[in-house]
Scaffold this motif. Structure first.
Motif, short mmCIF file in Angstrom:
data_model
loop_
_atom_site.label_atom_id
_atom_site.label_comp_id
_atom_site.label_asym_id
_atom_site.label_seq_id
_atom_site.Cartn_x
_atom_site.Cartn_y
_atom_site.Cartn_z
N GLY A 6 0.78 -1.23 0.00
CA GLY A 6 0.00 0.00 0.00
C GLY A 6 0.82 1.28 0.00
N ARG A 7 2.14 1.18 -0.18
CA ARG A 7 2.98 2.38 -0.21
C ARG A 7 3.00 2.93 -1.63
NH1 ARG A 7 7.33 -1.15 2.68
NH2 ARG A 7 7.28 -1.95 0.58
N LEU A 8 2.84 4.26 -1.71
CA LEU A 8 2.91 4.91 -3.02
C LEU A 8 4.35 4.96 -3.51
CD1 LEU A 8 0.48 7.93 -2.58
CD2 LEU A 8 0.07 5.80 -3.82
N VAL A 9 4.53 4.74 -4.80
CA VAL A 9 5.85 4.87 -5.42
C VAL A 9 6.00 6.32 -5.84
CG1 VAL A 9 7.29 4.11 -7.34
CG2 VAL A 9 5.80 2.46 -6.18
N ALA A 10 7.13 6.93 -5.50
CA ALA A 10 7.37 8.35 -5.80
C ALA A 10 7.44 8.59 -7.31
CB ALA A 10 8.65 8.81 -5.12
N VAL A 11 7.20 9.82 -7.69
CA VAL A 11 7.18 10.22 -9.10
C VAL A 11 8.48 10.91 -9.48
CG1 VAL A 11 6.01 11.71 -10.78
CG2 VAL A 11 4.68 10.50 -9.07
N ALA A 31 3.38 5.25 -19.02
CA ALA A 31 4.14 5.65 -17.84
C ALA A 31 5.28 4.66 -17.69
CB ALA A 31 3.26 5.66 -16.59
N GLY A 32 6.40 5.14 -17.15
CA GLY A 32 7.55 4.28 -16.93
C GLY A 32 7.70 3.96 -15.45
N LEU A 33 8.29 2.82 -15.15
CA LEU A 33 8.50 2.39 -13.77
C LEU A 33 9.92 1.87 -13.61
CD1 LEU A 33 7.52 1.60 -10.90
CD2 LEU A 33 6.73 -0.56 -11.91
N LEU A 34 10.65 2.45 -12.67
CA LEU A 34 11.99 1.99 -12.33
C LEU A 34 11.89 1.34 -10.95
CD1 LEU A 34 15.01 1.97 -13.12
CD2 LEU A 34 15.22 4.11 -11.87
N LEU A 35 12.13 0.05 -10.87
CA LEU A 35 11.94 -0.69 -9.62
C LEU A 35 13.07 -0.52 -8.62
CD1 LEU A 35 10.55 -4.00 -11.13
CD2 LEU A 35 9.26 -2.19 -9.98
N ARG A 36 14.30 -0.45 -9.12
CA ARG A 36 15.46 -0.32 -8.22
C ARG A 36 16.46 0.64 -8.84
NH1 ARG A 36 18.04 -5.92 -6.74
NH2 ARG A 36 18.28 -6.01 -8.97
N GLN A 37 17.17 1.37 -7.97
CA GLN A 37 18.21 2.27 -8.45
C GLN A 37 19.57 1.89 -7.92
OE1 GLN A 37 17.52 6.47 -8.72
NE2 GLN A 37 15.34 6.20 -8.37
N SER A 89 3.43 9.48 -25.37
CA SER A 89 4.30 8.57 -26.13
C SER A 89 5.12 7.72 -25.17
CB SER A 89 5.23 9.35 -27.07
OG SER A 89 6.30 9.92 -26.34
N SER A 90 5.43 6.51 -25.58
CA SER A 90 6.22 5.62 -24.73
C SER A 90 7.63 6.16 -24.53
CB SER A 90 6.25 4.20 -25.31
OG SER A 90 6.79 4.20 -26.61
N GLU A 91 8.19 6.80 -25.55
CA GLU A 91 9.53 7.37 -25.43
C GLU A 91 9.59 8.46 -24.35
OE1 GLU A 91 12.68 10.00 -28.01
OE2 GLU A 91 11.36 8.65 -29.09
N ALA A 92 8.59 9.33 -24.34
CA ALA A 92 8.55 10.39 -23.33
C ALA A 92 8.35 9.81 -21.93
CB ALA A 92 7.42 11.38 -23.65
N ALA A 93 7.66 8.67 -21.84
CA ALA A 93 7.42 8.07 -20.53
C ALA A 93 8.66 7.41 -19.95
CB ALA A 93 6.30 7.03 -20.65
N VAL A 94 9.49 6.79 -20.78
CA VAL A 94 10.64 6.05 -20.23
C VAL A 94 11.95 6.82 -20.25
CG1 VAL A 94 9.61 3.80 -20.73
CG2 VAL A 94 11.18 4.84 -22.38
N SER A 95 12.08 7.85 -21.06
CA SER A 95 13.35 8.56 -21.13
C SER A 95 13.82 9.15 -19.78
CB SER A 95 13.34 9.63 -22.23
OG SER A 95 12.37 10.60 -21.98
N PRO A 96 12.92 9.65 -18.91
CA PRO A 96 13.39 10.14 -17.61
C PRO A 96 14.03 9.05 -16.73
CG PRO A 96 11.22 11.00 -18.08
CD PRO A 96 11.51 9.95 -19.11
N LEU A 97 13.67 7.79 -16.98
CA LEU A 97 14.22 6.70 -16.18
C LEU A 97 15.73 6.55 -16.40
CD1 LEU A 97 11.50 3.98 -16.79
CD2 LEU A 97 11.63 5.64 -14.93
N PHE A 98 16.20 7.01 -17.55
CA PHE A 98 17.62 6.84 -17.89
C PHE A 98 18.40 8.13 -17.81
CE2 PHE A 98 15.07 3.67 -20.11
CZ PHE A 98 15.62 2.53 -19.58
N ALA A 99 17.76 9.20 -17.35
CA ALA A 99 18.40 10.52 -17.31
C ALA A 99 18.94 10.90 -15.94
CB ALA A 99 17.40 11.59 -17.77
N HIS A 100 18.82 10.03 -14.97
CA HIS A 100 19.25 10.40 -13.61
C HIS A 100 20.69 10.09 -13.35
CE1 HIS A 100 17.96 6.20 -13.25
NE2 HIS A 100 18.84 6.09 -12.29
#
Length: 100
Positions: A6-11, A31-37, A89-100
């Protein structure tokens, strides 16, 4: 997005689209989801993950969510898991996952 406890995943705040995403009937959003960093073994096994849409703020209910189908045995998430805003677009959804 919330994990099985029940914990929200941060955005990822840098994933917010330039304009609000509005869907016509039958159209898709992404939307993109990154499970672990991290590569550390400080993750938790999650067997349930729910997608619950909301409006302009997380406390605005827009209807029922859905339980996502996960790989058999579950997935590992850490406390740095993040989800992106909905995008057209799927590209716009996942690109932030790889920009950190």
């Amino acid at each position: 997005m919330e994990d099985g406890d029940g914990r929200l995943v941060a955005v990822f705040e840098n994933s917010k689209p330039q304009t609000e995403v509005t869907l016509a009937p039958g159209k898709e959003a992404y939307a993109g989801l990154l499970l672990r960093q991290s590569n550390d073994d400080v993750s938790t096994l999650v067997k349930n993950l729910a997608l619950a849409p909301h409006g302009q703020s997380p406390d605005t209910n827009t209807g029922e969510g859905v339980l996502l189908e996960l790989p058999k045995g579950g997935v590992r998430m850490d406390d740095k898991a993040r989800v992106t805003y909905w995008n057209s677009s799927s590209e716009a959804a996942v690109s932030p996952l790889f920009a950190h």
